[in-house]
Design a protein around this motif. Structure first.
Motif, PDB file in Angstrom:
ATOM      1  N   ARG A   1       2.076  14.190  60.834  1.00 43.50           N
ATOM      2  CA  ARG A   1       1.173  14.589  59.745  1.00 43.50           C
ATOM      3  C   ARG A   1       1.544  13.907  58.434  1.00 43.50           C
ATOM      4  N   ALA A   2       2.866  13.742  58.194  1.00 49.01           N
ATOM      5  CA  ALA A   2       3.296  13.088  56.951  1.00 49.01           C
ATOM      6  C   ALA A   2       3.187  11.570  57.071  1.00 49.01           C
ATOM      7  N   GLY A   3       3.084  11.083  58.294  1.00 50.28           N
ATOM      8  CA  GLY A   3       2.999   9.640  58.498  1.00 50.28           C
ATOM      9  C   GLY A   3       4.310   8.920  58.236  1.00 50.28           C
ATOM     10  N   ALA A   4       5.422   9.665  58.266  1.00 49.36           N
ATOM     11  CA  ALA A   4       6.729   9.059  58.006  1.00 49.36           C
ATOM     12  C   ALA A   4       7.824   9.924  58.608  1.00 49.36           C
ATOM     13  N   GLY A   5       8.914   9.277  58.989  1.00 51.97           N
ATOM     14  CA  GLY A   5      10.033  10.005  59.588  1.00 51.97           C
ATOM     15  C   GLY A   5      10.913  10.705  58.568  1.00 51.97           C
ATOM     16  N   GLU A   6      10.755  10.332  57.310  1.00 56.20           N
ATOM     17  CA  GLU A   6      11.453  11.083  56.267  1.00 56.20           C
ATOM     18  C   GLU A   6      10.685  10.989  54.958  1.00 56.20           C
ATOM     19  N   ILE A   7      10.871  11.995  54.127  1.00 59.38           N
ATOM     20  CA  ILE A   7      10.261  11.977  52.805  1.00 59.38           C
ATOM     21  C   ILE A   7      11.353  12.287  51.783  1.00 59.38           C
TER      22      ILE A   7
ATOM     23  N   VAL B   1      16.659  13.466  50.565  1.00 60.61           N
ATOM     24  CA  VAL B   1      15.952  12.858  51.694  1.00 60.61           C
ATOM     25  C   VAL B   1      15.787  13.933  52.763  1.00 60.61           C
ATOM     26  N   ILE B   2      14.561  14.100  53.244  1.00 54.27           N
ATOM     27  CA  ILE B   2      14.303  15.131  54.256  1.00 54.27           C
ATOM     28  C   ILE B   2      13.750  14.460  55.509  1.00 54.27           C
ATOM     29  N   LYS B   3      14.469  14.639  56.599  1.00 57.10           N
ATOM     30  CA  LYS B   3      14.015  14.072  57.878  1.00 57.10           C
ATOM     31  C   LYS B   3      12.901  14.939  58.447  1.00 57.10           C
TER      32      LYS B   3
END
Lengths: 149, 239
Positions: free
Chosen positions: B170-176, B160-162
């Motif tokens: 840009r990613a549209g999310a707080g973590e990927i 999990v990457i914050k």
């Protein structure tokens, strides 16, 4: 006597009087308060507001590291407060505060506060998004950490 | 290491072919050898316990045949009546030019079959281009359908990457999340992230990585279970 250390991220407005009281001990004759403030006009550019975001867990650890570095460089200072506000702030509002108390103003209180805010801006993971009349964007810093930061 | 002459000096088989001779290769028992396995890379996106150590040292890519050199060798093999090819590795799909290599093999004069052995991780994206390029057969290596046994064999994990600031927007999310080996270097992590999110690759290159709330550098090792974050240079405090 251990001197107070206050490390805080908060979405509440900063209460500078309360911070001053919290870091001041009976041995102190000088308190330096630095605050960063939302600047409304930069040259010809207008800022409407700033929004601050933090990587909270790491920011708290890095704020503590800054306080430790201040104490190791300026051994005569006593109390230290490092407070970063997050969320939306309007022009004129304090965004961050560095408060240092010492026995005398010549004990490094000014220098420690200066070091504290400079270091905070280098290594504490906090970012600001600036809103101008024509839109908003993230302000990107330019400090690249090296090993030991 | 296979070392071959410059492409334009390796002309013997084609000149033989031009003379109208059919040259076939045989083994010591007289059997016609026409099936070639080609290892495209020693790299892999998994670290199966029976195959690779967690900190595998790969052969530098300048030691490998370039795509052009590889095609020269394959053309020579084709002119020796090789007609069946199987691409292996390492993991063949992690070689950047794999689709083009398949296309070249499929278009060689004698080719009857092009096959590949793969762990399948990249097939979701590559299956269609590979098929269009002429790949006819795929063997997918799966060590177990039991998730527990699979994890024991293939110690890969979901990291999990914050994300913060520009990256988060840009990613549209707080973590990927990212499928990674159990451990990898920060540099490998950057490369894997950029491959998984090509639109962010330029941003990823100049972002800062932290591991367990400390700044981390490309040569540092990161475990999939670590607290990992990616963010732009900080801009806090007051400018």
């Amino acid at each position: 006597m251990t001197a107070p250390t206050i490390i805080r991220l908060t979405s509440d407005p900063l209460d500078l009087n309360a911070l001053q009281a919290a870091v001041t001990t009976p041995r102190d004759g000088a308190v330096v308060i630095f605050t960063g403030t939302v600047r409304g006009v930069t040259g010809t550019e207008q800022t409407v507001k700033l929004e601050y975001e933090a990587y909270t867990e790491m920011a708290l650890e890095k704020l503590r590291q800054v306080a430790d570095e201040m104490r190791s460089r300026f051994a005569l200072i006593h109390g230290v407060a490092l407070v970063q506000r997050v969320g939306v702030m309007q022009v004129g509002e304090p965004t961050a505060a560095v408060v240092v108390s010492a026995g005398h103003r010549s004990d490094g209180a000014f220098e420690a506060a200066r070091y504290g805010i400079d270091r905070l801006k280098q290594i504490v993971p906090v970012w600001k998004k600036e809103t101008r009349p024509d839109g908003s964007s993230w302000v990107e810093g330019d400090y690249v950490p090296t090993r030991g930061d | 290491m296979l070392s071959i002459p410059e492409a334009d000096t390796l002309t013997l088989p084609s000149s033989i072919a031009a003379a109208g001779l059919v040259v076939k290769t045989h083994d010591a028992f007289g059997r016609h050898i026409h099936y070639l396995r080609v290892s495209l890379t020693d790299r892999c996106n998994l670290r199966c316990v029976y195959c690779m150590p967690e900190h595998m040292v790969f052969r530098p890519s300048e030691d490998l045949l370039t795509d052009r050199e590889l095609c020269t060798v394959l053309e020579a093999m084709s002119s020796l009546s090789f007609d069946k090819y199987r691409l292996t590795g390492g993991e063949p799909t992690v070689r950047p030019g794999v689709v083009e290599i398949v296309r070249r093999i499929a278009s060689l004069p004698n080719t009857r079959e092009v096959a590949m052995t793969t762990n399948g991780l990249k097939l979701a994206r590559l299956a269609q281009p590979l098929k269009s390029a002429g790949l006819q057969r795929v063997n997918i290596s799966i060590d177990s359908l039991d998730p527990v046994k699979f994890k024991r064999t293939v110690p890969c994990a979901t990291m999990v990457i914050k994300l913060f600031a520009t990256l988060k927007d840009r990613a549209g999310a707080g973590e990927i999340t990212l499928q990674t080996p159990a451990t990898l270097t920060v540099g490998e992590l950057r490369a894997a992230l950029a491959a998984a999110h090509p639109g962010l690759s330029e941003l990823i290159a100049r972002s800062i990585v932290s591991v367990n709330r400390e700044f981390a550098f490309n040569e540092d090792v990161v475990r999939a279970t670590d607290e990992v974050a990616l963010f732009p240079p900080v801009s806090g405090g007051a400018a």
